[in-house]
Design a protein around this motif. Structure first.
Motif, PDB file in Angstrom:
ATOM      1  N   GLY A  12      -8.749 -10.739  -1.419  1.00  0.00           N
ATOM      2  CA  GLY A  12      -8.748 -10.776  -2.883  1.00  0.00           C
ATOM      3  C   GLY A  12      -7.387 -10.507  -3.494  1.00  0.00           C
ATOM      4  O   GLY A  12      -6.417 -10.172  -2.814  1.00  0.00           O
ATOM      5  N   THR A  13      -7.340 -10.625  -4.818  1.00  0.00           N
ATOM      6  CA  THR A  13      -6.093 -10.366  -5.539  1.00  0.00           C
ATOM      7  C   THR A  13      -5.779  -8.877  -5.604  1.00  0.00           C
ATOM      8  O   THR A  13      -4.632  -8.498  -5.855  1.00  0.00           O
ATOM      9  N   ASP A  14      -6.781  -8.027  -5.361  1.00  0.00           N
ATOM     10  CA  ASP A  14      -6.558  -6.580  -5.344  1.00  0.00           C
ATOM     11  C   ASP A  14      -6.014  -6.098  -4.003  1.00  0.00           C
ATOM     12  O   ASP A  14      -5.711  -4.913  -3.850  1.00  0.00           O
ATOM     13  N   LEU A  15      -5.907  -7.010  -3.027  1.00  0.00           N
ATOM     14  CA  LEU A  15      -5.368  -6.688  -1.708  1.00  0.00           C
ATOM     15  C   LEU A  15      -6.123  -5.551  -1.024  1.00  0.00           C
ATOM     16  O   LEU A  15      -5.544  -4.578  -0.528  1.00  0.00           O
ATOM     17  N   VAL A  16      -7.433  -5.663  -0.986  1.00  0.00           N
ATOM     18  CA  VAL A  16      -8.269  -4.655  -0.315  1.00  0.00           C
ATOM     19  C   VAL A  16      -8.070  -4.780   1.192  1.00  0.00           C
ATOM     20  O   VAL A  16      -8.226  -5.862   1.771  1.00  0.00           O
ATOM     21  N   GLY A  48     -12.699 -17.120   0.749  1.00  0.00           N
ATOM     22  CA  GLY A  48     -11.993 -16.342  -0.259  1.00  0.00           C
ATOM     23  C   GLY A  48     -10.504 -16.268   0.034  1.00  0.00           C
ATOM     24  O   GLY A  48      -9.989 -16.927   0.938  1.00  0.00           O
ATOM     25  N   LEU A  49      -9.821 -15.443  -0.743  1.00  0.00           N
ATOM     26  CA  LEU A  49      -8.381 -15.258  -0.589  1.00  0.00           C
ATOM     27  C   LEU A  49      -8.116 -14.121   0.392  1.00  0.00           C
ATOM     28  O   LEU A  49      -8.607 -13.002   0.216  1.00  0.00           O
ATOM     29  N   PHE A  50      -7.324 -14.398   1.416  1.00  0.00           N
ATOM     30  CA  PHE A  50      -6.926 -13.389   2.395  1.00  0.00           C
ATOM     31  C   PHE A  50      -5.405 -13.434   2.547  1.00  0.00           C
ATOM     32  O   PHE A  50      -4.785 -14.489   2.410  1.00  0.00           O
ATOM     33  N   THR A  51      -4.825 -12.280   2.855  1.00  0.00           N
ATOM     34  CA  THR A  51      -3.370 -12.194   3.015  1.00  0.00           C
ATOM     35  C   THR A  51      -3.054 -11.335   4.233  1.00  0.00           C
ATOM     36  O   THR A  51      -3.667 -10.280   4.437  1.00  0.00           O
ATOM     37  N   ILE A  52      -2.103 -11.809   5.030  1.00  0.00           N
ATOM     38  CA  ILE A  52      -1.608 -11.024   6.166  1.00  0.00           C
ATOM     39  C   ILE A  52      -0.246 -10.458   5.783  1.00  0.00           C
ATOM     40  O   ILE A  52       0.654 -11.195   5.368  1.00  0.00           O
ATOM     41  N   HIS A  53      -0.093  -9.138   5.904  1.00  0.00           N
ATOM     42  CA  HIS A  53       1.131  -8.433   5.536  1.00  0.00           C
ATOM     43  C   HIS A  53       1.751  -7.777   6.773  1.00  0.00           C
ATOM     44  O   HIS A  53       1.037  -7.426   7.720  1.00  0.00           O
ATOM     45  N   THR A  54       3.056  -7.575   6.728  1.00  0.00           N
ATOM     46  CA  THR A  54       3.752  -6.781   7.745  1.00  0.00           C
ATOM     47  C   THR A  54       3.978  -5.376   7.205  1.00  0.00           C
ATOM     48  O   THR A  54       4.406  -5.212   6.058  1.00  0.00           O
ATOM     49  N   ASP A  73      -2.340   0.707  -2.977  1.00  0.00           N
ATOM     50  CA  ASP A  73      -2.442   2.158  -2.740  1.00  0.00           C
ATOM     51  C   ASP A  73      -1.409   2.604  -1.711  1.00  0.00           C
ATOM     52  O   ASP A  73      -0.724   3.608  -1.890  1.00  0.00           O
ATOM     53  N   VAL A  74      -1.305   1.860  -0.601  1.00  0.00           N
ATOM     54  CA  VAL A  74      -0.355   2.212   0.461  1.00  0.00           C
ATOM     55  C   VAL A  74       1.074   2.044  -0.043  1.00  0.00           C
ATOM     56  O   VAL A  74       1.934   2.904   0.175  1.00  0.00           O
ATOM     57  N   ASN A  75       1.327   0.949  -0.748  1.00  0.00           N
ATOM     58  CA  ASN A  75       2.682   0.703  -1.246  1.00  0.00           C
ATOM     59  C   ASN A  75       3.142   1.806  -2.189  1.00  0.00           C
ATOM     60  O   ASN A  75       4.326   2.151  -2.227  1.00  0.00           O
TER      61      ASN A  75
END
Length: 304
Positions: free
Chosen positions: A142-146, A162-168, A190-192
């Motif tokens: 999602g856009t909230d980056l859960v 849905g929308l998914f994002t992979i982050h480093t 929250d982590v950021n």
């Protein structure tokens, strides 16, 4: 050493670490090297002394000062022959700047859901990983980056559209406790917010933008799909509809996203035949690229 000390027979050299303007003695060492864990003013002093006349057991670390010791010496008004370099070498220790950088990721897999979908990202810009730091990949939705999952590889299997994002994430396990993350609740924001880059005080780096995937249901009938699938011998790839006057390149990537075959298509044949007999059984991703680098098709292939 700047100027060498004068060490009479029977005398020894020891180095003393003090802190603050009060020169509170913190440690001694046979070499002028010390490790500190707090910021502040520190000084390394040279002490030339005779163990028979100056008893260093009187020193209580964190309490006794360099001035206390100096007052025992002739140079400080006392009666013991020894020499303490009171000025010493000073160090104003401050927090080091955070050098961790997350780099960037690029989406490199099919985003079609057929029961499950495997999302894979590849490195765009390389991260900067300081000593003692680790790299972890984070999947958010999602856009909230859960935050949904973490992995040591940038590959995740999902079961929903849905929308998914992979982050480093580049982090030090000693300073960022990931047990605070509750999957499905905690967000990347929250982590950021805990990190220096997000206004917090923890040195770590999160690629907030990441590699995004808009996952849609797979069509029930795939037009122009490679066949047969699963395949054992030869795979037929209909390429005529994607030529459009430009050359094509077909990539076969293994389950880890590694390129294992590259086929150049320069003639507008109806089919491109790929010999799969020497390929290791398992799952592959077939990607068709136009000459300008855009993708014309992405399909999952099973080699039997």
């Amino acid at each position: 050493e700047d100027t060498a000390p004068n060490v009479p027979a029977g005398y020894e050299v020891i180095y003393v670490l003090t802190s603050g303007n009060g020169l509170v003695i913190q440690d001694v060492n046979a070499t002028p090297e010390f490790t500190v864990t707090d910021t502040g003013l520190y000084t390394i002093h040279t002490l030339v002394y005779n163990p028979l006349t100056l008893d260093l057991s009187i020193v209580e670390f964190g309490v006794t000062t360099g001035v206390d010791v100096n007052n025992l010496l002739i140079q400080g008004g006392g009666d013991i022959c020894a020499s303490l370099l009171v000025a010493g070498a000073q160090f104003q220790v401050e927090e080091c700047p955070c050098t961790a950088e997350a780099g960037t990721l690029i989406a490199d897999s099919d985003n079609c859901l057929d029961g499950t979908a495997e999302l894979t990202a590849v490195e765009g810009q390389a991260p900067v990983i300081p000593n003692g730091y680790e790299r972890l990949f984070v999947l958010t939705s999602g856009t909230d980056l859960v935050i949904e999952a973490v992995n040591t590889d940038p590959t995740f299997t999902i079961e929903e559209t849905g929308l998914f994002t992979i982050h480093t994430l580049i982090y030090n396990p000693l300073t960022l406790d990931l047990s605070i993350v509750e999957f499905g609740v905690t967000t990347g924001v929250d982590v950021n917010g805990l990190l220096v880059q997000g206004g917090g005080d923890i040195c770590a780096a999160l690629d907030v933008a990441g590699a995004a995937f808009q996952v849609e249901p797979c069509p029930t009938l795939l037009d122009n799909a490679p066949y047969p699938n699963p395949v054992s011998d030869q795979l037929y790839v209909p390429v005529a509809d994607w030529m459009i006057g430009s050359d094509l390149t077909i990539h076969l990537n293994d389950a880890n996203g590694k390129l294992v075959r590259e086929i150049k298509v320069e003639e507008a044949n109806a089919l491109e035949v790929i010999d799969m007999r020497q390929m290791t059984p398992g799952g592959y991703t077939l990607v068709v690229y136009h000459s300008d680098g855009t993708r014309g098709m992405v399909r999952r292939i099973i080699k039997m």
